[in-house]
Design a protein around this motif. Structure first.
Motif, mmCIF file in Angstrom:
data_model
loop_
_atom_site.group_PDB
_atom_site.id
_atom_site.type_symbol
_atom_site.label_atom_id
_atom_site.label_comp_id
_atom_site.label_asym_id
_atom_site.label_seq_id
_atom_site.Cartn_x
_atom_site.Cartn_y
_atom_site.Cartn_z
ATOM 1 N N ARG A 20 14.522 18.135 12.648
ATOM 2 C CA ARG A 20 13.307 17.556 12.238
ATOM 3 C C ARG A 20 12.752 18.757 11.127
ATOM 4 O O ARG A 20 11.994 18.507 10.026
ATOM 5 C CB ARG A 20 12.545 17.464 13.118
ATOM 6 N N ALA A 24 11.688 18.087 7.406
ATOM 7 C CA ALA A 24 10.410 18.296 6.941
ATOM 8 C C ALA A 24 10.278 19.224 5.863
ATOM 9 O O ALA A 24 9.480 19.182 4.880
ATOM 10 C CB ALA A 24 9.545 18.961 8.048
ATOM 11 N N LEU A 31 6.362 15.565 9.654
ATOM 12 C CA LEU A 31 6.980 14.252 9.944
ATOM 13 C C LEU A 31 6.109 13.568 11.138
ATOM 14 O O LEU A 31 5.437 14.521 11.977
ATOM 15 C CB LEU A 31 8.581 14.611 10.456
ATOM 16 N N ASP A 33 6.130 10.557 13.876
ATOM 17 C CA ASP A 33 6.909 9.654 14.546
ATOM 18 C C ASP A 33 6.360 8.078 14.221
ATOM 19 O O ASP A 33 5.212 8.028 14.438
ATOM 20 C CB ASP A 33 6.885 9.849 16.257
ATOM 21 N N LEU A 385 15.833 9.282 11.612
ATOM 22 C CA LEU A 385 14.974 9.522 10.407
ATOM 23 C C LEU A 385 13.777 8.462 10.371
ATOM 24 O O LEU A 385 12.775 8.714 10.291
ATOM 25 C CB LEU A 385 15.768 9.519 9.146
ATOM 26 N N ALA A 388 11.363 8.978 12.878
ATOM 27 C CA ALA A 388 10.636 10.159 12.563
ATOM 28 C C ALA A 388 9.496 10.008 11.321
ATOM 29 O O ALA A 388 8.996 10.829 10.838
ATOM 30 C CB ALA A 388 11.243 11.344 12.451
ATOM 31 N N VAL A 390 10.642 8.898 8.388
ATOM 32 C CA VAL A 390 11.417 9.062 7.048
ATOM 33 C C VAL A 390 11.918 7.796 6.556
ATOM 34 O O VAL A 390 12.751 7.143 7.391
ATOM 35 C CB VAL A 390 12.306 10.246 7.017
ATOM 36 N N ALA A 449 9.596 10.655 2.112
ATOM 37 C CA ALA A 449 8.232 10.315 3.143
ATOM 38 C C ALA A 449 8.399 9.123 3.248
ATOM 39 O O ALA A 449 8.112 8.079 2.166
ATOM 40 C CB ALA A 449 7.298 11.204 2.925
#
Length: 539
Positions: A20, A24, A31, A33, A385, A388, A390, A449
């Motif tokens: 993570r 980031a 990040l 969740d 990812l 998170a 991403v 992102a």
């Protein structure tokens, strides 16, 4: 398979804090969740399969193999692309098929297709469900309902010919199952895509799959000597010998047809003896151009390694960081040889000499061991990812060696430009995944992102990348297939007349159009009259 993620749910895990932090830092964002709807909270639409169709299907496969349960239908609601999973994580299963039908034989598949054509029910063939291009979306425009035709009961090794080194396999076999059956005869397919653990023999044939060891074993479509397919019009048995001049090779109409022309029910494929020896080595190059030239020399210089792939500078750095290793700069190539001990020794020496002459430095076996350890884990990392917040996804293409640098640059710029519009630039990795004497495949991995609309962000990026690929003369897909996602570029790839040929084949083999609608073949452009008659809001 998990309903809203890749693979085995027991192997899923959240991103470690170290990863993570790395992600980031690389993306330059904090990040957050992303929530996911629980399966128990899903609003699965009721099945609309007509009773007459249900009874007809049950008469063919047995009532126990016409499954209308929510759990079965949810797990056939599309494939495993990032957009697929984002929809399901958000609780969107509106496109769930109306039933899952499980035939046990070629004859049953024939009868299922005839029943569905009679009752206007669309049929989506389903193997491992690993499509990442919308290939198993249960689309059914203009049909009463749609079924998922699960081929999992058809999973036998039908025949082995050790003299000719061929094997006849049913379509529902997953690769590990097929390899276990073949190993009992001292043989192997050698086909190892990233989806190896879950993809099926039928899926490989229907999508022209290419495995990580394609340099040594070849693409799956090149392995196929014979196939049998069920269509609404009857049976196709295609291919009798290793070569033939008896007109066009019609089995090529089914290979890569993605279930739109027929359902492949068995294939006879070339197999090889299990290798008695294997030698792995990693090589590093100062830059991607130098490494690319080295791989071209291997591909054009004689017998290539069994496996060869080259990561660009960004992917080399990211992979080293994720594995806890020390990034040393440059580009890392993974090379492997399989065969008899004498073959491996001779080919390894030839390869080493060529790579050294091209500017490579041998790094030993350890980097390859690390790669082998995680070679099938990429989709699980993608799921972590997504959890998170991403956006992570892949795409691939191929072209000739002379066009490769320009194509890589164009696609990288297209992806970066499309995903950086909100000020958060993505990370775009690339590697050469498959080599030929004439060219190679480029495989891109993107992380960015997610933002408030990750699916929309990827749709725009995919469109930009697809246009860049088409504009630079690359293929829109080297091994992921067309599905629904690549339809916008099919006419550019094969021409308008080529599209008409596909439509003519479709009309001949599937007159009612029930087989996997909305895939492979671009829809006809609306006529001027249809546009003129459309309501103003539909224009």
């Amino acid at each position: 398979m998990s309903w809203n993620a890749w693979g085995d749910p027991d192997r899923a895990s959240a991103l470690p804090e170290s990863v993570r932090g790395l992600v980031a830092s690389v993306l330059g964002v904090a990040l957050r969740d992303a929530s996911a709807v629980e399966e128990s909270a899903l609003a699965v639409p009721p099945s609309v399969l007509p009773a007459a169709a249900r009874d007809a299907l049950a008469a063919v496969v047995g009532p126990d193999h016409v499954d209308l349960s929510d759990a079965a239908r949810v797990r056939r609601t599309g494939g495993k692309s990032t957009p697929d999973l984002l929809r399901r994580r958000a609780g969107d299963v509106a496109d769930a098929p109306d039933a899952v039908v499980r035939p046990a034989s070629h004859a049953q598949v024939l009868d299922v297709l005839r029943a569905c054509a009679e009752h206007r029910v669309a049929v989506v063939p389903f193997g491992g469900g690993t499509s990442v291009v919308g290939g198993v979306e249960p689309l059914h425009p203009g049909f009463e309902a749609v079924i998922s035709l699960d081929l999992g009961r058809m999973k036998a090794l039908l025949a082995v010919d050790p003299v000719s080194r061929t094997a006849t396999l049913q379509p529902g076999l997953r690769t590990p199952e097929a390899e276990e059956l073949l190993a009992a005869h001292g043989l192997t397919l050698g086909h190892q895509p990233q989806s190896y653990e879950y993809a099926t023999i039928g899926g490989y044939a229907a999508t022209r799959s290419s495995g990580q060891s394609s340099a040594g074993y070849g693409r799956f479509d090149a392995m196929v000597l014979h196939l049998r397919a069920a269509t609404p019009r009857g049976t196709l048995d295609l291919g009798r010998s290793p070569g033939s001049a008896a007109g066009p090779d019609l089995k090529q109409l089914l290979l890569g047809s993605e279930g739109a022309f027929g359902v492949i029910t068995e294939v006879t494929v070339r197999v090889r003896p299990l290798p008695e020896a294997q030698r792995d080595e990693a090589w590093t190059f100062p830059d991607f151009a130098t490494g690319t030239a080295a791989l071209r020399a291997l591909a054009q210089g004689g017998v290539p390694p069994t496996l060869v792939r080259l990561s660009d500078e960004t992917e080399t750095f990211v992979n080293a960081a994720l594995s806890g290793g020390q990034a040393t700069g440059g580009c890392l190539a993974v090379v492997a040889h399989e065969g008899t001990a004498d073959q491996v020794a001779a080919r390894r020496a030839e390869t080493a000499a060529a790579l050294e002459a091209a500017g490579g430095t041998c790094m030993g076996e350890e980097p390859v061991a690390q790669w082998r350890h995680s070679r099938y884990a990429g989709p699980y990392l993608r799921d972590g990812l997504l959890g998170a917040g991403v956006l992570a996804e892949t795409l691939e293409t191929a072209t000739t060696w002379n066009r490769l640098p320009d194509l890589r640059e164009a696609v990288t710029e297209a992806l970066a430009g499309a995903l950086a519009v909100d000020g958060t630039p993505p990370v775009v990795n690339c590697h050469i995944s498959h080599v030929y004497p004439e060219g190679a495949s480029l495989y891109f991995t993107v992380a960015a992102a997610g933002g408030d609309d990750p699916a929309g962000r990827w749709e725009r990026a995919k469109r930009a990348a697809g246009d860049a690929i088409a504009g630079r003369g690359g293929t829109i897909t080297h091994h992921h297939a067309v599905g629904a996602d690549h339809l916008p570029w099919m006419a550019d790839e094969i021409g308008d007349l080529g599209v008409e040929v596909l439509r003519a084949v479709k009309r001949t083999l599937d007159p009612a159009g029930v087989l996997n609608p909305g895939k492979l073949i671009p829809p006809p452009a609306p006529t001027a009259a249809a546009v003129a008659e459309a309501p103003a809001g539909d224009a």
